[in-house]
Design a protein around this motif. Sequence first.
Motif, PDB file in Angstrom:
ATOM      1  N   LEU A  97       0.952  -1.293   0.014  1.00  0.00           N
ATOM      2  CA  LEU A  97      -0.155  -0.100  -0.059  1.00  0.00           C
ATOM      3  C   LEU A  97       0.797   1.190  -0.076  1.00  0.00           C
ATOM      4  O   LEU A  97       1.812   1.418   0.697  1.00  0.00           O
ATOM      5  CB  LEU A  97      -0.932  -0.032   1.225  1.00  0.00           C
ATOM      6  N   TYR A  98       0.427   2.277  -0.742  1.00  0.00           N
ATOM      7  CA  TYR A  98       1.313   3.414  -0.939  1.00  0.00           C
ATOM      8  C   TYR A  98       0.418   4.735  -1.183  1.00  0.00           C
ATOM      9  O   TYR A  98      -0.940   4.354  -1.337  1.00  0.00           O
ATOM     10  CB  TYR A  98       2.033   3.500  -2.139  1.00  0.00           C
ATOM     11  N   TYR A 235       5.870   8.076  -3.951  1.00  0.00           N
ATOM     12  CA  TYR A 235       4.978   7.654  -3.007  1.00  0.00           C
ATOM     13  C   TYR A 235       5.682   7.137  -1.847  1.00  0.00           C
ATOM     14  O   TYR A 235       6.805   6.645  -1.867  1.00  0.00           O
ATOM     15  CB  TYR A 235       4.130   6.366  -3.857  1.00  0.00           C
ATOM     16  N   GLN A 236       4.987   7.265  -0.863  1.00  0.00           N
ATOM     17  CA  GLN A 236       5.333   6.416   0.418  1.00  0.00           C
ATOM     18  C   GLN A 236       4.699   4.980   0.532  1.00  0.00           C
ATOM     19  O   GLN A 236       3.406   5.036   0.795  1.00  0.00           O
ATOM     20  CB  GLN A 236       4.964   7.526   1.652  1.00  0.00           C
ATOM     21  N   PHE A 237       5.555   4.181   1.110  1.00  0.00           N
ATOM     22  CA  PHE A 237       5.272   2.800   1.548  1.00  0.00           C
ATOM     23  C   PHE A 237       4.576   2.992   2.912  1.00  0.00           C
ATOM     24  O   PHE A 237       4.911   3.448   3.713  1.00  0.00           O
ATOM     25  CB  PHE A 237       6.236   2.025   1.440  1.00  0.00           C
ATOM     26  N   ILE A 238       3.313   2.393   3.045  1.00  0.00           N
ATOM     27  CA  ILE A 238       2.491   2.335   4.109  1.00  0.00           C
ATOM     28  C   ILE A 238       2.664   1.131   4.826  1.00  0.00           C
ATOM     29  O   ILE A 238       2.545   0.877   6.061  1.00  0.00           O
ATOM     30  CB  ILE A 238       1.155   2.764   3.908  1.00  0.00           C
ATOM     31  N   GLY A 239       2.280  -0.246   4.061  1.00  0.00           N
ATOM     32  CA  GLY A 239       2.329  -1.492   4.555  1.00  0.00           C
ATOM     33  C   GLY A 239       2.086  -2.500   3.537  1.00  0.00           C
ATOM     34  O   GLY A 239       1.830  -2.313   2.319  1.00  0.00           O
ATOM     35  N   PHE A 240       1.939  -3.723   3.786  1.00  0.00           N
ATOM     36  CA  PHE A 240       1.807  -4.879   3.134  1.00  0.00           C
ATOM     37  C   PHE A 240       0.583  -5.819   3.515  1.00  0.00           C
ATOM     38  O   PHE A 240       0.116  -5.854   4.828  1.00  0.00           O
ATOM     39  CB  PHE A 240       3.136  -5.626   2.911  1.00  0.00           C
ATOM     40  N   LYS A 241       0.207  -6.596   2.756  1.00  0.00           N
ATOM     41  CA  LYS A 241      -0.839  -7.765   3.063  1.00  0.00           C
ATOM     42  C   LYS A 241      -0.616  -9.018   2.276  1.00  0.00           C
ATOM     43  O   LYS A 241      -0.518  -8.789   0.939  1.00  0.00           O
ATOM     44  CB  LYS A 241      -2.066  -7.114   2.665  1.00  0.00           C
ATOM     45  N   TYR A 242      -0.406 -10.096   2.880  1.00  0.00           N
ATOM     46  CA  TYR A 242      -0.212 -11.468   2.306  1.00  0.00           C
ATOM     47  C   TYR A 242      -1.550 -11.768   1.558  1.00  0.00           C
ATOM     48  O   TYR A 242      -2.511 -11.709   2.193  1.00  0.00           O
ATOM     49  CB  TYR A 242       0.408 -12.403   3.340  1.00  0.00           C
ATOM     50  N   GLU A 243      -1.502 -12.483   0.225  1.00  0.00           N
ATOM     51  CA  GLU A 243      -2.629 -12.961  -0.218  1.00  0.00           C
ATOM     52  C   GLU A 243      -2.078 -14.525  -0.526  1.00  0.00           C
ATOM     53  O   GLU A 243      -1.010 -14.776  -0.982  1.00  0.00           O
ATOM     54  CB  GLU A 243      -3.128 -12.273  -1.516  1.00  0.00           C
ATOM     55  N   ILE A 244      -3.266 -15.316  -0.311  1.00  0.00           N
ATOM     56  CA  ILE A 244      -3.097 -17.078  -0.794  1.00  0.00           C
ATOM     57  C   ILE A 244      -4.094 -17.395  -1.442  1.00  0.00           C
ATOM     58  O   ILE A 244      -5.355 -17.118  -1.228  1.00  0.00           O
ATOM     59  CB  ILE A 244      -2.962 -17.555   0.843  1.00  0.00           C
TER      60      ILE A 244
END
Length: 248
Positions: A97-98, A235-244
């Motif tokens: 997320l950016y 852009y500023q990196f905010i976070g991540f989310k794993y997907e399966i």
Amino acid sequence: MITFNNIHRIGHHIYENETYHHYHYPEMLARYDSNFLQFKKLPALEEFKEAYSYLHNFHLRKGQKHVKFYLPENEKPDNPLLNYLKDFKFEIGFQELYKIQPAEFPKADPPADIKLELISENNLRTFLLLHYEQDLEFGIDFADQKIDLNRTLFNDPAIEMVLAYWKGEPAGSVTLIHAEHTVEIDHLVVEDKFQRRGIGTQLQAFAMNRNTGKTIILVADGEDTARDMYRKQNYQFIGFKYEIQKID
């Protein structure tokens, strides 16, 4: 604070328990990003197995051939879960997320060969055809259903669609999703033969110039080269989310 909760979600929330939320979208069963489970907490291995059994059986009854799961934001699968996923051939990826303030986006004079248009009834057919040709990669049924989805999005007052032309030929597009404090850049695409001509940059600049008082946000594939471009554009990196996911 900007989180993945600010990202527009297509799908109906149909069930939840203490472990996960279930989203389903019967209007487009083949759209994996609209038919999935979102975990509320990082699942233990047995919790994941129970969730997999639930969603797999649900999708079988609906004629769906996939399962998809999202882990909580900024949580990585632990080793027991990761080993299980690898052993049973699940696909594992992650999103990033950016955000950016429009004034921070690099300024660039638009090339004379690029023209941008908001989508209206006059050019909607051109937009739909551009996406249809791209979506055929996933099958005719998917591409046909995506036309209906794009028409639905076109009629949403919170959504703008923008079409880019290179020397008069449709070359790319972007969807802008408006919320109270944010504008989300979604489905930014440029045709392969028009890559590296500044089209993607101009589509983003269009969003920046029209929304100077809001925060611009987007989600990037964590393993895609586009994420490097976004970082170079401030852009500023905010976070991540794993997907399966797994496809039968």
